[in-house]
Design an enzyme around this catalytic site. Structure first.
Site, short mmCIF file in Angstrom:
data_model
loop_
_atom_site.label_atom_id
_atom_site.label_comp_id
_atom_site.label_asym_id
_atom_site.label_seq_id
_atom_site.Cartn_x
_atom_site.Cartn_y
_atom_site.Cartn_z
N GLY A 122 0.83 -1.20 0.00
CA GLY A 122 0.00 0.00 0.00
C GLY A 122 0.86 1.25 0.00
CB VAL A 191 13.38 -5.98 25.36
CG1 VAL A 191 12.36 -7.08 25.57
CG2 VAL A 191 13.13 -4.82 26.31
CD GLU A 211 23.82 -1.83 25.97
OE1 GLU A 211 23.04 -2.55 25.34
OE2 GLU A 211 23.95 -0.61 25.76
CB VAL A 277 21.82 -2.16 17.93
CG1 VAL A 277 23.09 -2.91 18.27
CG2 VAL A 277 21.58 -2.13 16.43
CG ASP A 319 6.76 -1.17 16.60
OD1 ASP A 319 6.12 -1.01 17.66
OD2 ASP A 319 7.49 -2.16 16.39
CG HIS A 451 -2.95 -18.37 51.04
ND1 HIS A 451 -1.65 -17.91 51.03
CD2 HIS A 451 -2.93 -19.54 51.72
CE1 HIS A 451 -0.88 -18.75 51.69
NE2 HIS A 451 -1.63 -19.77 52.13
P1 FAD Z 1 4.38 -4.55 12.72
O1 FAD Z 1 4.03 -5.67 13.59
O2 FAD Z 1 5.82 -4.35 12.38
O3 FAD Z 1 3.52 -4.71 11.40
C1 FAD Z 1 3.65 -3.86 10.33
C2 FAD Z 1 3.11 -4.55 9.11
O4 FAD Z 1 3.05 -3.62 8.03
C3 FAD Z 1 3.96 -5.70 8.59
O5 FAD Z 1 3.16 -6.86 8.51
C4 FAD Z 1 4.44 -5.25 7.22
O6 FAD Z 1 4.46 -6.32 6.27
C5 FAD Z 1 3.37 -4.26 6.84
N1 FAD Z 1 3.79 -3.23 5.89
C6 FAD Z 1 4.80 -2.34 6.02
N2 FAD Z 1 4.82 -1.48 4.97
C7 FAD Z 1 3.78 -1.85 4.17
C8 FAD Z 1 3.26 -1.35 2.96
N3 FAD Z 1 3.77 -0.26 2.37
N4 FAD Z 1 2.22 -1.99 2.39
C9 FAD Z 1 1.66 -3.08 3.00
N5 FAD Z 1 2.10 -3.57 4.16
C10 FAD Z 1 3.14 -2.96 4.75
N6 FAD Z 1 6.30 -6.46 21.69
C11 FAD Z 1 5.60 -6.77 22.80
O7 FAD Z 1 4.69 -6.02 23.15
N7 FAD Z 1 5.86 -7.90 23.51
C12 FAD Z 1 6.84 -8.75 23.16
O8 FAD Z 1 7.04 -9.77 23.82
C13 FAD Z 1 7.60 -8.47 22.00
N8 FAD Z 1 8.58 -9.30 21.59
C14 FAD Z 1 9.25 -9.03 20.44
C15 FAD Z 1 10.25 -9.91 20.05
C16 FAD Z 1 10.97 -9.67 18.89
C17 FAD Z 1 12.03 -10.65 18.47
C18 FAD Z 1 10.66 -8.52 18.10
C19 FAD Z 1 11.40 -8.27 16.82
C20 FAD Z 1 9.68 -7.64 18.49
C21 FAD Z 1 8.97 -7.87 19.68
N9 FAD Z 1 7.98 -7.01 20.12
C22 FAD Z 1 7.28 -7.29 21.27
C23 FAD Z 1 7.64 -5.77 19.40
C24 FAD Z 1 6.37 -5.96 18.57
O9 FAD Z 1 6.56 -7.03 17.67
C25 FAD Z 1 6.06 -4.68 17.83
O10 FAD Z 1 5.96 -3.62 18.76
C26 FAD Z 1 4.74 -4.79 17.08
O11 FAD Z 1 4.76 -5.85 16.15
C27 FAD Z 1 4.43 -3.49 16.35
O12 FAD Z 1 3.21 -3.60 15.72
P2 FAD Z 1 2.83 -2.75 14.43
O13 FAD Z 1 1.48 -3.19 14.04
O14 FAD Z 1 3.07 -1.32 14.71
O15 FAD Z 1 3.90 -3.15 13.31
P1 AMP Z 2 16.80 -1.78 22.52
O1 AMP Z 2 16.76 -0.41 21.89
O2 AMP Z 2 16.08 -1.89 23.83
O3 AMP Z 2 16.43 -2.87 21.57
O4 AMP Z 2 18.33 -2.02 22.89
C1 AMP Z 2 19.38 -1.95 21.98
C2 AMP Z 2 20.68 -1.86 22.77
O5 AMP Z 2 21.78 -1.93 21.87
C3 AMP Z 2 20.81 -0.54 23.54
O6 AMP Z 2 21.00 -0.83 24.90
C4 AMP Z 2 22.06 0.11 22.92
O7 AMP Z 2 22.84 0.79 23.88
C5 AMP Z 2 22.83 -1.08 22.35
N1 AMP Z 2 23.76 -0.73 21.25
C6 AMP Z 2 23.50 0.06 20.17
N2 AMP Z 2 24.60 0.15 19.36
C7 AMP Z 2 25.59 -0.61 19.93
C8 AMP Z 2 26.96 -0.93 19.60
N3 AMP Z 2 27.55 -0.46 18.50
N4 AMP Z 2 27.65 -1.74 20.43
C9 AMP Z 2 27.06 -2.24 21.55
N5 AMP Z 2 25.79 -1.97 21.92
C10 AMP Z 2 25.04 -1.17 21.14
#
Ligand code: FAD
Ligand code: AMP
Length: 478
Positions: A122, A191, A211, A277, A319, A451
């Site tokens: 989109g 995280v 870190e 990072v 996000d 409890h």
């Molecule tokens: P996203 O989930 O990133 O979805 C965006 C969507 O938009 C995607 O499906 C993409 O394909 C689509 N898109 C992008 N551009 C276009 C376009 N132009 N046209 C059509 N489609 C498009 N959050 C938590 O709250 N708890 C957790 O435990 C947690 N664990 C995580 C673990 C990992 C390893 C990672 C990477 C993230 C984790 N997160 C967690 C973060 C969480 O996944 C995100 O905050 C969340 O998915 C954001 O949701 P969103 O809908 O904003 O975007």
């Molecule tokens: P988050 O933003 O919670 O996913 O964490 C990412 C982490 O990566 C932060 O704590 C940063 O300080 C760390 N970070 C970013 N760049 C570097 C780097 N070049 N070397 C080591 N740690 C980094």
């Protein structure tokens, strides 16, 4: 004639798909566009969260936690297991099944609610028009009364560590290992770095986290961060603080990492390296030059507190906009925007968004922590309660950590909570509910908790704020 919708959502992650479902529930003609293709090349909804984020990471964390429990902690219960093994391929296919079940579930929910799913890309044009290109390359222009941008985020790549197939990976690659690397490096003790490091640490990797910051978990209550650091190190993880990655080199099947710390330049060698990072907002090819939506200086779509962009009728959530990158924050913004479009007076409380780190023990927090309150010169009272004094935690042989609740010294209103311990993510939610109702620590203390339950630790910490905890000695008696 172009299709006309009340709402077109671009992005079907937890922000976008939830917004689409809520909009459709409210009687709005809604479409949701997503371009995600799964490993089989099939279009799926669910975004980062369901495909490569929250859900697959938790699937692996749960599998490896069970393995570790069985291997190292069952003996106290009198259970002995000989020849314990983990089949990583089986663990991975279980994860895939969960992802498949949930993404299929979103498609089912779209159907049940009457959301039109559109698989493809989109792009927002001027005048709330949306260009939609399906996976076969066919383009059409949709007209919309309202557009919700929910395109999420992607992992940040840094020049010293370009991804290298199977050797230097981002969080997505780190969910796909087919065996535990012997030596695993993780760049970033955030995280995601800690959760993914934990997965592989539990099943045999020697994990070193590098870190850049001097402080561990700088955004977390430092009493909790200290406990977390102690417990993760006890689990075998090396956490190097004040260590900044400066370069990487692939040598055969090894990754040589260069970093600097207080002592100067250092190197370390790993079998795999995870770069964790942080994540950046994703807006690639999303906005036409004349669509009227602006980005802020960090690349996030600029929105107000109601998620309105600079273009009337265009909203952005999740996000891709300011605020914590969390699935539940994205979803709640989606609900708020859908309801506002439907004419309701919805709003969101950005001060009470819980965060959870799913290590073991879990780390969870909400509201203000003690370090923030101290820095702001606020007057507060603190109640803490250790899991070591909880009968339920003892029964479960899971006694590390504590609950910490902070309340305003004058009004007793709860300002925040931090928990490290078993089920911290669920326990902190009890404080979230209390805070949303403007509860005082005394209110929480007056409620009846079953409890024996882990929840009693929340009760006792709340009582402790005013020196009334029963199952620990209070510092302050009132
Ligand atoms: P996203 O989930 O990133 O979805 C965006 C969507 O938009 C995607 O499906 C993409 O394909 C689509 N898109 C992008 N551009 C276009 C376009 N132009 N046209 C059509 N489609 C498009 N959050 C938590 O709250 N708890 C957790 O435990 C947690 N664990 C995580 C673990 C990992 C390893 C990672 C990477 C993230 C984790 N997160 C967690 C973060 C969480 O996944 C995100 O905050 C969340 O998915 C954001 O949701 P969103 O809908 O904003 O975007
Ligand atoms: P988050 O933003 O919670 O996913 O964490 C990412 C982490 O990566 C932060 O704590 C940063 O300080 C760390 N970070 C970013 N760049 C570097 C780097 N070049 N070397 C080591 N740690 C980094």
């Amino acid at each position: 004639m172009a299709d006309k919708f009340d709402v077109v959502v671009i992005g079907g992650g937890p922000g976008g798909y939830v917004a689409a479902i809520r909009a459709a529930q409210l009687g709005l003609k809604t479409a949701c566009i997503d371009k995600w293709l799964n490993k089989e090349g099939k279009g799926v909804f669910g975004g980062t969260c369901l495909n490569v984020g929250c859900i697959p990471s938790k699937a692996l964390l749960d599998s490896t936690h069970k393995y570790e429990e069985a291997k190292d902690h069952f003996d106290v219960h009198g259970i002995s297991i000989k020849d314990i093994n983990i089949d990583v391929n089986a663990m991975q296919s279980r994860k895939e099944q969960i992802v498949k079940g949930l993404t299929t579930g979103v498609a089912g929910l779209f159907k049940a609610n009457g959301v039109t799913p559109l698989e493809g890309v989109g792009k927002l044009l001027a005048g709330k028009k949306v260009e939609f290109t399906n996976h076969a390359g066919k383009t059409e222009v949709l007209e919309a009364e309202n557009v919700i941008l929910a395109t999420g985020s992607v992992p940040i790549e840094i020049p010293p560590a370009p991804l290298a197939e199977g050797l230097i990976v981002d969080s997505t690659g780190a969910l796909e290992f087919t065996e535990a690397p012997k030596r695993l490096g993780v760049i970033g003790a955030g995280v995601i770095g800690l959760e993914l490091g934990t997965v592989w640490n539990r099943i045999g990797s020697k994990v070193t986290v590098i870190e850049a910051q001097d402080k561990f978990l700088s955004l977390v209550d430092q009493q909790v961060a200290k406990e977390a650091s102690k417990l993760l190190k006890k689990q075998g993880m090396d956490i190097l603080l004040g260590a900044r990655l400066t370069g990487t080199e692939i040598k055969g099947k090894e990754v040589v990492v260069n970093y600097t710390d207080a002592e100067g330049e250092k190197t370390a060698t790993f079998d795999k390296l995870i770069v964790a990072v942080g994540r950046r907002p994703y807006t690639q090819n999303l906005l036409s030059g004349d669509c009227g939506v602006n980005l802020d200086e960090r690349g996030f779509i600029f929105v107000n507190d109601k998620c309105s962009t600079d273009a009337p009728g265009v909203y952005a959530i999740g996000d891709v906009v300011r605020g914590p990158m969390l699935a539940h924050k994205s979803s709640e913004e989606g609900v708020m925007v859908a309801e506002r479009i439907a004419g309701h007076k919805a709003q969101m409380n950005y001060d009470i968004i819980p965060s959870v780190i799913y290590t073991h023990p879990e780390i969870a927090f909400v509201g203000k922590n003690e370090d923030e309150l101290k820095a702001a010169g606020e007057k507060y009272n603190v109640g803490t309660f250790p899991f070591a004094a909880s009968g339920r935690a003892m029964a479960a042989n899971d006694t590390a950590g504590f609950v910490k609740i902070i309340a305003d010294a004058e009004t007793d209103r709860i300002l925040g909570a931090s928990v490290i311990g078993p089920s911290a993510g669920d326990l902190v939610q009890q404080v979230v509910i209390a805070m949303e109702f403007g509860s005082s620590a005394e209110d929480l203390g007056m409620m009846v908790f079953s409890h024996p339950s882990l929840s009693e630790t929340v009760h006792e910490a709340a009582l402790g704020v005013n020196g009334h905890a029963i199952h620990k000695a209070n510092r302050k008696r009132r």
